[in-house]
Design a protein around this motif. Structure first.
Motif, PDB file in Angstrom:
ATOM      1  N   LYS A 707       0.859  -1.187   0.000  1.00  0.00           N
ATOM      2  CA  LYS A 707       0.000   0.000   0.000  1.00  0.00           C
ATOM      3  C   LYS A 707       0.889   1.227   0.000  1.00  0.00           C
ATOM      4  O   LYS A 707       1.725   1.407   0.894  1.00  0.00           O
ATOM      5  CB  LYS A 707      -0.928   0.000   1.212  1.00  0.00           C
ATOM      6  CG  LYS A 707      -2.068   1.004   1.100  1.00  0.00           C
ATOM      7  CD  LYS A 707      -3.187   0.694   2.091  1.00  0.00           C
ATOM      8  CE  LYS A 707      -4.432   1.486   1.753  1.00  0.00           C
ATOM      9  NZ  LYS A 707      -5.582   1.120   2.621  1.00  0.00           N
ATOM     10  N   ILE A 708       0.715   2.065  -1.009  1.00  0.00           N
ATOM     11  CA  ILE A 708       1.558   3.244  -1.170  1.00  0.00           C
ATOM     12  C   ILE A 708       0.688   4.502  -1.164  1.00  0.00           C
ATOM     13  O   ILE A 708      -0.494   4.455  -1.489  1.00  0.00           O
ATOM     14  CB  ILE A 708       2.374   3.182  -2.484  1.00  0.00           C
ATOM     15  CG1 ILE A 708       1.434   3.097  -3.692  1.00  0.00           C
ATOM     16  CG2 ILE A 708       3.329   1.993  -2.454  1.00  0.00           C
ATOM     17  CD1 ILE A 708       2.126   3.194  -5.033  1.00  0.00           C
ATOM     18  N   VAL A 709       1.278   5.630  -0.801  1.00  0.00           N
ATOM     19  CA  VAL A 709       0.585   6.922  -0.802  1.00  0.00           C
ATOM     20  C   VAL A 709       1.347   7.853  -1.733  1.00  0.00           C
ATOM     21  O   VAL A 709       2.565   8.011  -1.604  1.00  0.00           O
ATOM     22  CB  VAL A 709       0.511   7.522   0.617  1.00  0.00           C
ATOM     23  CG1 VAL A 709      -0.166   8.887   0.583  1.00  0.00           C
ATOM     24  CG2 VAL A 709      -0.244   6.577   1.551  1.00  0.00           C
ATOM     25  N   LEU A 710       0.615   8.456  -2.669  1.00  0.00           N
ATOM     26  CA  LEU A 710       1.246   9.335  -3.648  1.00  0.00           C
ATOM     27  C   LEU A 710       0.520  10.674  -3.715  1.00  0.00           C
ATOM     28  O   LEU A 710      -0.708  10.736  -3.659  1.00  0.00           O
ATOM     29  CB  LEU A 710       1.231   8.700  -5.040  1.00  0.00           C
ATOM     30  CG  LEU A 710       2.043   7.414  -5.241  1.00  0.00           C
ATOM     31  CD1 LEU A 710       1.836   6.879  -6.649  1.00  0.00           C
ATOM     32  CD2 LEU A 710       3.523   7.649  -4.958  1.00  0.00           C
ATOM     33  N   GLN A 711       1.305  11.738  -3.849  1.00  0.00           N
ATOM     34  CA  GLN A 711       0.759  13.075  -4.079  1.00  0.00           C
ATOM     35  C   GLN A 711       0.394  13.225  -5.558  1.00  0.00           C
ATOM     36  O   GLN A 711       0.858  12.450  -6.402  1.00  0.00           O
ATOM     37  CB  GLN A 711       1.794  14.132  -3.683  1.00  0.00           C
ATOM     38  CG  GLN A 711       2.196  14.098  -2.219  1.00  0.00           C
ATOM     39  CD  GLN A 711       1.039  14.386  -1.298  1.00  0.00           C
ATOM     40  OE1 GLN A 711       0.193  15.252  -1.603  1.00  0.00           O
ATOM     41  NE2 GLN A 711       0.985  13.685  -0.174  1.00  0.00           N
ATOM     42  N   PRO A 712      -0.440  14.182  -5.901  1.00  0.00           N
ATOM     43  CA  PRO A 712      -0.780  14.397  -7.316  1.00  0.00           C
ATOM     44  C   PRO A 712       0.479  14.574  -8.166  1.00  0.00           C
ATOM     45  O   PRO A 712       1.386  15.336  -7.807  1.00  0.00           O
ATOM     46  CB  PRO A 712      -1.610  15.676  -7.290  1.00  0.00           C
ATOM     47  CG  PRO A 712      -2.194  15.729  -5.919  1.00  0.00           C
ATOM     48  CD  PRO A 712      -1.151  15.134  -5.018  1.00  0.00           C
ATOM     49  N   GLY A 713       0.562  13.834  -9.250  1.00  0.00           N
ATOM     50  CA  GLY A 713       1.707  13.913 -10.147  1.00  0.00           C
ATOM     51  C   GLY A 713       2.914  13.114  -9.700  1.00  0.00           C
ATOM     52  O   GLY A 713       3.870  12.955 -10.463  1.00  0.00           O
ATOM     53  N   GLU A 714       2.893  12.587  -8.496  1.00  0.00           N
ATOM     54  CA  GLU A 714       4.037  11.828  -7.976  1.00  0.00           C
ATOM     55  C   GLU A 714       4.011  10.403  -8.510  1.00  0.00           C
ATOM     56  O   GLU A 714       2.957   9.809  -8.711  1.00  0.00           O
ATOM     57  CB  GLU A 714       3.999  11.805  -6.447  1.00  0.00           C
ATOM     58  CG  GLU A 714       5.197  11.105  -5.810  1.00  0.00           C
ATOM     59  CD  GLU A 714       5.106  11.054  -4.290  1.00  0.00           C
ATOM     60  OE1 GLU A 714       6.073  10.597  -3.660  1.00  0.00           O
ATOM     61  OE2 GLU A 714       4.049  11.450  -3.749  1.00  0.00           O
ATOM     62  N   SER A 715       5.187   9.851  -8.726  1.00  0.00           N
ATOM     63  CA  SER A 715       5.300   8.463  -9.161  1.00  0.00           C
ATOM     64  C   SER A 715       6.343   7.757  -8.317  1.00  0.00           C
ATOM     65  O   SER A 715       7.214   8.394  -7.706  1.00  0.00           O
ATOM     66  CB  SER A 715       5.677   8.372 -10.643  1.00  0.00           C
ATOM     67  OG  SER A 715       6.952   8.953 -10.860  1.00  0.00           O
ATOM     68  N   THR A 716       6.262   6.441  -8.285  1.00  0.00           N
ATOM     69  CA  THR A 716       7.222   5.643  -7.537  1.00  0.00           C
ATOM     70  C   THR A 716       7.349   4.292  -8.205  1.00  0.00           C
ATOM     71  O   THR A 716       6.477   3.871  -8.979  1.00  0.00           O
ATOM     72  CB  THR A 716       6.782   5.465  -6.066  1.00  0.00           C
ATOM     73  OG1 THR A 716       7.845   4.876  -5.316  1.00  0.00           O
ATOM     74  CG2 THR A 716       5.554   4.572  -5.962  1.00  0.00           C
ATOM     75  N   THR A 717       8.432   3.617  -7.914  1.00  0.00           N
ATOM     76  CA  THR A 717       8.643   2.264  -8.403  1.00  0.00           C
ATOM     77  C   THR A 717       8.372   1.286  -7.270  1.00  0.00           C
ATOM     78  O   THR A 717       8.951   1.411  -6.184  1.00  0.00           O
ATOM     79  CB  THR A 717      10.069   2.080  -8.932  1.00  0.00           C
ATOM     80  OG1 THR A 717      10.288   2.972 -10.033  1.00  0.00           O
ATOM     81  CG2 THR A 717      10.298   0.651  -9.397  1.00  0.00           C
TER      82      THR A 717
END
Length: 764
Positions: A707-717
């Motif tokens: 479970k990940i949390v991302l801000q608008p426009g943010e990406s992660t691997t």
């Protein structure tokens, strides 16, 4: 008496104490009596019952069940029950009598129900396990379990009968709400979180309680979803699916196991030596104790009919590996006679006593058996525990539909009609295994929406419309008139697992709670309440259809303990939020979601069918599942599904290396981006599909999630490590192996929305 010396090892202390015990005292340790029958509340305190005092002097009392439990079964009410402080004082009194008036001073083990909070007056009521499974957040569940342990141990409860690790095959089963999922991997993750959260670093701490994994095993796979009905499955399915979460819990250190009521392949679980001795103790190395469910040994004589009489039944259970009997009826009445008849041996009794005493020493009961009532008063129902309950309820709610982005609602002065049988009845949103609650403690959906709009110009109207099960439509006119005055309707439908707490229904004209008799109960879910279909009970669908005719925006909130199949609602509601039974803070959590103060992140831990005729329907069915003339086997909402107020994009799945040999591990990675305009949490799910195998395999299996949390426009691997455990199967000899061949690796947002690529295993 060396057993009183804390400097000695637990094994030395147990051996010394065992050598001093009479056969009566040993059998006394194998018996768990009903705790609420050991005392009477009178005036400002409690007095011990004559029955309890006699038992202490005669056998010594090994364990008590549900001493602090309050519900219609125990007949403990808000008026007759005890506050957190009084409960702690009562437990101290009971413990003190047992220690000071038995020959050897062996302390009592207090076992309590804590499925979604301690089942005692004043304790925090968290969302039910089905909601917890929907969070896909074991770390959050571990925090919740820590809070439950703190509240329970502060009153003297030392062991809990949770978590429930059954795998749900048929959600018509009334106990579906008590379970996390239809998937063994997800349930296994929750099992580990429960053990870590409740048992902590050390069992002898005053904020730790021993965990009992239940129901061992296959209880969720009964015929037709009927409680306790026979289970038909082979050893491979038993090991790969139903036993998996229990093995994970045992590996994490759980100290107790509870047997299930059901039979598997004609052998009752309570007398199954293969399960209790071969698998649990020999193969897994379990060193705790095994307890029955209440009345399970009785069923060996009357129900399963594999024992001719009580002595045979008691002996059969003990020989199979049962150490303690909840209720104590059969062990107390028949075990001594069974010993004299040679049906069991002294050594078998001693082995069970050792298992129980070992846990008591590990819990620190011999060295410090009492609790601090002031601590209980301060810790139970603490504000921080309420916040955890609210967060679990929010993360455990699943947004199923949101046409034209109707949600989140704006605070723009519009009039909102809150309608439905579950909009303002406190017990209908708490689930089964819940204690009596004062009205002001529970935040209903109506309460939550009113609180949310208290500082705005918006107006909140309310009408119940109908009851959950009743067929009366006398409230329809008022509900429709209420919705006609509003700009938008929040319709709160679903089910009820509410026992008879004296507020079983509502006045359909005023919305007030009514005191009723048992015949008026709206309960259509919970233990022993199995159903033939999954439609809304009563006239709830007709109420929804009547309100929909107004042509105004319609938000449906489901509060229930099992999936609901209502194609009309799926098609005509503008938005649908599945909240399960969200606990005491559920109204706040639902309002947070409806108005955008929280972004939905729940994912379904269970498939929702299109038709009850599809059941059993799980995402990890075998490929040769067949089909019906009238419908396919696709669910209405698939396992792992759940919407958000933002959008997540998955790109660039890559696996390195794609060819595996021997013990080489691989990494599977995917890029996830929040492509929307608000912060959001996403559950990234990993599935594996074995394309060709020596034995048949499921179409796909969940093997990981994050479970990940991302801000608008943010990406992660997001990266998963693939090892043999992710790829193995049980071969024809029931041995775990990884076979050569091609596997599909799928990573995505649900079991039917993913990116996929191939991974090859080759033998060197």
């Amino acid at each position: 008496m060396r057993y009183r010396n804390p400097s000695l090892s637990t094994a030395e202390r147990v051996a010394d104490l065992l050598g001093l015990m009479s056969i009566e005292e040993k059998i006394g340790q194998l018996i768990q009596l009903f705790g609420w029958k050991t005392f009477h509340k009178n005036g400002g305190g409690v007095s011990l019952s004559d029955f309890f005092q006699e038992e202490v002097k005669r056998y010594g009392v090994g364990s008590l069940y549900g001493t602090l439990r309050a519900d219609p079964w125990t007949e403990v009410t808000l008026e007759t029950g005890m506050s957190p402080r009084e409960g702690a004082e009562a437990v101290n009194l009971i413990q003190k009598y047992a220690v000071e008036h038995s020959r050897l001073g062996i302390p009592i083990l207090f076992g309590e129900e804590c499925s979604h909070g301690h089942m005692a007056i004043g304790a925090t009521v968290f969302p039910v396990p089905l909601s917890i499974g929907s969070t896909w957040n074991p770390a959050l569940y571990e925090r919740m379990c820590r809070a439950v342990a703190v509240e329970t141990r502060s009153q003297g409860g030392a062991v809990t009968y949770s978590p429930v690790l059954d795998i749900v095959r048929d959600p018509r089963w009334g106990r579906t709400e008590e379970n996390f999922s239809e998937d063994p991997f997800l349930v296994g993750e929750m099992a580990v979180a429960a053990v870590r959260g409740m048992q902590g670093d050390r069992l002898d701490r005053k904020d730790s309680i021993g965990v009992t994994l239940k129901h061992f095993v296959g209880y969720g796979a009964s015929e037709g979803g009927r409680n306790g009905a026979p289970v038909h499955m082979g050893l491979r399915e038993l090991h790969e699916i139903d036993l998996l979460p229990f093995r994970r819990g045992v590996e994490a250190g759980a100290v107790s196991i509870m047997t299930a009521y059901n039979e598997i392949d004609s052998t009752p679980c309570t007398s199954n030596q293969y399960l209790l001795r071969d698998v649990l103790r020999r193969d897994w190395g379990f060193n705790g104790f095994v307890i029955t469910d209440c009345g399970a040994i009785n069923m060996l004589e009357r129900g399963h009919n594999v024992a001719a009489n009580g002595e045979d039944a008691a002996a059969m259970a003990l020989r199979a590996g049962v150490d303690m009997e909840m209720s104590g009826v059969m062990f107390r009445g028949h075990l001594f006679k069974a010993l004299n008849r040679g049906l069991i041996t002294q050594e078998e009794i001693d082995a069970s006593v050792v298992s129980i005493l070992t846990v008591k020493f590990r819990l620190g009961l011999f060295d410090d058996p009492y609790v601090n009532p002031e601590q209980a008063e301060m810790l139970i129902g603490a504000a921080e525990h309420k916040e955890i309950a609210r967060k679990v309820a929010a993360e455990g709610s699943v947004l199923l539909k949101n046409d034209k982005r109707l949600l989140p609602l704006a605070r723009d002065g519009r009039r909102i009609a809150v309608i439905g049988p579950n909009a303002d009845l406190i017990y209908n949103q708490l689930g089964d295994y819940t204690s009596p609650q004062p009205r002001e403690k529970v935040v209903t959906v109506l309460d939550g929406i009113r609180a949310k709009l208290a500082d705005s110009e918006g107006d909140v109207l309310y009408a119940p419309g109908c009851r959950v099960k009743d067929v009366s439509e006398e409230g329809f006119d008022q509900a429709v008139a209420c919705a006609a005055e509003a700009d938008i309707t929040v319709l709160v439908l679903g089910g009820s697992s509410a026992r008879d707490f004296g507020e079983g229904t509502i006045d359909l004209r005023t919305g007030a709670s009514l005191v009723t008799d048992r015949t008026a109960s709206d309960m259509d879910c919970g233990e022993g309440i199995d159903r033939a279909d999954l439609h809304l009970s009563g006239v709830q669908l007709k109420l929804a259809q009547a309100i929909h005719k107004l042509g105004k925006p319609l938000v449906v909130v489901y509060i229930n303990g099992r999936p609901i199949i209502e194609p009309w609602v799926d098609e005509h509601a503008d938005a649908i939020l599945e909240a399960w039974y969200p606990g005491q803070e559920g109204g706040h959590a639902i309002a947070d979601l409806l108005f955008g103060d929280a972004n939905p992140s729940g994912k379904l831990p269970i498939s929702i069918p299109r038709h009850a005729g599809q059941l059993p329907l799980v995402y990890n069915n075998k490929r040769t599942r067949g089909r019906y003339l009238e419908t396919d086997m696709k669910p209405r909402y698939p396992f792992g599904y759940g919407m958000s107020y933002t959008e997540f994009k998955y790109e660039h799945l890559r696996i390195q290396p794609i060819d595996l040999t021997d013990d080489v591990i691989a990494k599977a990675s995917v890029d996830v981006m929040n492509a929307g305009e608000v912060e959001g949490a996403e559950v990234v799910q990993l599935y594996i599909s074995d394309l060709v195998s020596s034995v048949t395999r499921p179409e796909q299996e969940l093997k990981g999630f994050k479970k990940i949390v991302l801000q608008p426009g943010e990406s992660t691997t997001v990266t998963f490590t693939l090892s043999a455990e992710h790829l193995q199967l049980l071969d024809a000899s029931m041995q775990p192996v990884v076979e050569e061949g091609e596997f599909l690796v799928r990573i995505g947002s649900s079991s039917d929305c993913y990116l996929e690529d191939s991974l090859f295993v080759r033998k060197s």
